[in-house]
Design a protein around this motif. Structure first.
Motif, PDB file in Angstrom:
ATOM      1  N   ASP A 191       0.815  -1.231   0.000  1.00  0.00           N
ATOM      2  CA  ASP A 191       0.000   0.000   0.000  1.00  0.00           C
ATOM      3  C   ASP A 191       0.845   1.276   0.000  1.00  0.00           C
ATOM      4  O   ASP A 191       2.029   1.246   0.319  1.00  0.00           O
ATOM      5  CB  ASP A 191      -0.846   0.038   1.285  1.00  0.00           C
ATOM      6  CG  ASP A 191      -1.930  -1.027   1.287  1.00  0.00           C
ATOM      7  OD1 ASP A 191      -2.436  -1.369   0.211  1.00  0.00           O
ATOM      8  OD2 ASP A 191      -2.273  -1.506   2.392  1.00  0.00           O
ATOM      9  N   GLY A 192       0.174   2.382  -0.257  1.00  0.00           N
ATOM     10  CA  GLY A 192       0.789   3.706  -0.092  1.00  0.00           C
ATOM     11  C   GLY A 192       2.095   3.829  -0.864  1.00  0.00           C
ATOM     12  O   GLY A 192       2.160   3.571  -2.068  1.00  0.00           O
ATOM     13  N   PRO A 211       0.223   6.828   3.348  1.00  0.00           N
ATOM     14  CA  PRO A 211      -0.674   7.000   2.185  1.00  0.00           C
ATOM     15  C   PRO A 211      -0.672   8.408   1.595  1.00  0.00           C
ATOM     16  O   PRO A 211      -0.828   8.569   0.381  1.00  0.00           O
ATOM     17  CB  PRO A 211      -2.055   6.653   2.743  1.00  0.00           C
ATOM     18  CG  PRO A 211      -1.801   5.827   3.955  1.00  0.00           C
ATOM     19  CD  PRO A 211      -0.471   6.251   4.515  1.00  0.00           C
ATOM     20  N   ARG A 217       1.772   8.770  -1.222  1.00  0.00           N
ATOM     21  CA  ARG A 217       1.669   7.778  -2.297  1.00  0.00           C
ATOM     22  C   ARG A 217       1.752   8.407  -3.690  1.00  0.00           C
ATOM     23  O   ARG A 217       1.089   9.410  -3.975  1.00  0.00           O
ATOM     24  CB  ARG A 217       0.334   7.064  -2.141  1.00  0.00           C
ATOM     25  CG  ARG A 217      -0.030   6.181  -3.288  1.00  0.00           C
ATOM     26  CD  ARG A 217      -1.436   5.682  -3.105  1.00  0.00           C
ATOM     27  NE  ARG A 217      -1.792   4.876  -4.252  1.00  0.00           N
ATOM     28  CZ  ARG A 217      -2.680   3.913  -4.236  1.00  0.00           C
ATOM     29  NH1 ARG A 217      -3.323   3.629  -3.138  1.00  0.00           N
ATOM     30  NH2 ARG A 217      -2.937   3.221  -5.316  1.00  0.00           N
ATOM     31  N   ASP A 227      -3.805   1.167   5.102  1.00  0.00           N
ATOM     32  CA  ASP A 227      -4.493   2.182   4.311  1.00  0.00           C
ATOM     33  C   ASP A 227      -5.761   2.579   5.053  1.00  0.00           C
ATOM     34  O   ASP A 227      -6.538   1.706   5.466  1.00  0.00           O
ATOM     35  CB  ASP A 227      -4.827   1.566   2.934  1.00  0.00           C
ATOM     36  CG  ASP A 227      -5.349   2.605   1.957  1.00  0.00           C
ATOM     37  OD1 ASP A 227      -6.370   3.258   2.267  1.00  0.00           O
ATOM     38  OD2 ASP A 227      -4.744   2.751   0.885  1.00  0.00           O
ATOM     39  N   SER A 247       3.029   2.785   5.392  1.00  0.00           N
ATOM     40  CA  SER A 247       2.702   3.001   3.990  1.00  0.00           C
ATOM     41  C   SER A 247       2.531   4.483   3.633  1.00  0.00           C
ATOM     42  O   SER A 247       2.430   4.827   2.464  1.00  0.00           O
ATOM     43  CB  SER A 247       1.409   2.248   3.667  1.00  0.00           C
ATOM     44  OG  SER A 247       0.393   2.687   4.557  1.00  0.00           O
ATOM     45  N   THR A 274      -4.363  -2.941  -0.156  1.00  0.00           N
ATOM     46  CA  THR A 274      -5.712  -2.395  -0.058  1.00  0.00           C
ATOM     47  C   THR A 274      -6.395  -2.207  -1.417  1.00  0.00           C
ATOM     48  O   THR A 274      -7.576  -2.529  -1.568  1.00  0.00           O
ATOM     49  CB  THR A 274      -5.670  -1.077   0.725  1.00  0.00           C
ATOM     50  OG1 THR A 274      -5.066  -1.365   1.996  1.00  0.00           O
ATOM     51  CG2 THR A 274      -7.056  -0.513   0.947  1.00  0.00           C
TER      52      THR A 274
END
Ligand code: IPM
Ligand code: MG
Length: 355
Positions: free
Chosen positions: A12-13, A281, A284, A77, A279, A46
């Motif tokens: 994720d992220g 987010p 990202r 996430d 992560s 995610t």
């Protein structure tokens, strides 16, 4: 030529971005040091869950079991309930592959990275052995009278003699190859009385290693000493939850979450390597996250696979970039994620030309 099967889970992220740079470094190392890798990328995380409703399907899990190592970017996430993907991916791998050691090196590469005054690389070089399958992480918890005034919530801290002993023994074995040959037990046996099992098992295992110096710190005091006198620590072993906490503190001593890496290890079996950071987010896709921790996780993975020289040179490249000042402001977005990847690949080639 040695060939390794490696599962790559970007997650994720910022996970996929830092993983992409880590994989470039892995590929460059394999080209230089003459081993090869068969990489299988998995989309789990995610986005995949939201699109397909699956977290880590059994068929993929069976495949991963047969590999030599797993590389994971980051998981977590806010679009899904807290802990859901973490437990479906990281915890599943840790528990179902019985990755009973979480090895987290805390090593300062350059004094300028350390928030402590007057501490340098000679003061901060420790290995935290975090037990990785027990303690508060077994998932044994429950609620009674949920939502009512008299609600009760419990979570059990579980320790088994076998689980404690294998973690403690791993720490003692690691210490044998280090000049200081010292192991510190970090626990809270004065309050969590069940941790008396750690006190006793530690003493029993220590008796088998008479050359090894031993030390003990309650976890609250250990947090204080790690900041005040980090040079007191060499190898430290600790239950899962405390290991989670003290290694974030440790990561800051070495320059932050942008640098710290970890290995989730079952010696002799497929094991998992990941940066300690989350992560993140909100960063990202922005190409600002530092891939240094992910690259350090590659170094740990290479060491685990037996590619010692490659592992050393990857670590040395990071050290060189951090101490020359070229990689200043790591984790602050001063360099883009792929620019740091470029630097490491270049440094790796230069270093390899000299060995
Ligand atoms: C870590 C992380 C995990 C943990 C989370 C994501 C469940 O903080 O690897 O340190 O608590 O083990
Ligand atoms: Mg943690």
């Amino acid at each position: 030529m040695s060939e390794y099967d490696i599962a790559i889970i970007g997650g994720d992220g910022i996970g996929p971005e830092v993983t992409a740079q880590a994989v470039r470094v892995l590929d460059t190392a394999s080209e230089i040091f003459g081993f090869s890798t068969r990489k299988t990328e998995y989309p789990f995380g995610t986005d995949h869950y939201l699109a397909t409703d699956e977290i880590f399907p059994d068929a993929a899990f069976e495949e991963v079991k047969g590999m030599d190592a797993i590389f994971l970017g980051a998981i977590g996430d806010p679009r899904v309930p807290v802990g859901m993907i973490e437990f479906g991916v990281i915890a599943k791998l840790r528990f179902e592959l019985d990755l009973y050691i979480n090895l987290r090196p805390i090593k300062l590469y350059d004094a300028s990275l350390c928030p402590l005054k007057d501490k340098g690389p000679e003061d901060i070089d420790m290995l935290i052995v975090r037990e990785n399958t027990e303690c508060a992480y077994t998932g044994m918890h429950g609620f009674a009278h949920k939502g009512q005034a008299l609600e009760v919530a419990t979570q059990t801290m579980v320790y088994t003699r076998a689980g404690v002993e294998r973690a403690v023994r791993y720490a003692f074995e690691l210490a044998q190859d280090r000049p200081r040959n010292q192991v510190t037990l970090i626990d809270k046996a004065n309050a969590v009385r069940a941790q008396d099992i750690w006190t006793r098992v530690f003493a029993e295992v220590a008796a088998e290693y008479p050359e090894t110096k031993t030390d003990h710190a309650y976890v609250d005091a250990a947090c204080m000493w790690m900041v005040k006198n980090p040079e007191w620590f060499d190898v430290a072993v600790t239950p899962n939850l405390f290991g989670d906490i003290v290694t974030d503190l440790g990561a800051m001593l070495q320059g932050g979450m942008g640098i710290a890496a970890s290995g989730n290890i079952h010696p002799g079996r497929v094991s998992l390597f990941e940066p300690i950071h989350g992560s993140a987010p909100k960063y990202r896709g922005k190409n600002v996250a530092s891939p240094v921790a992910a690259v350090m996780a590659v170094s740990m993975m290479l060491d685990f696979l037996g590619e010692k020289k490659a592992a050393e040179v990857v670590e040395g490249s990071i050290r060189a970039l951090l101490s020359s000042g070229e990689l200043k402001g790591v984790g602050t977005g001063m360099h883009s994620t792929d620019a740091v990847g470029d630097m490491v690949v270049r440094e790796l080639r230069t270093a390899a030309a000299k060995v």
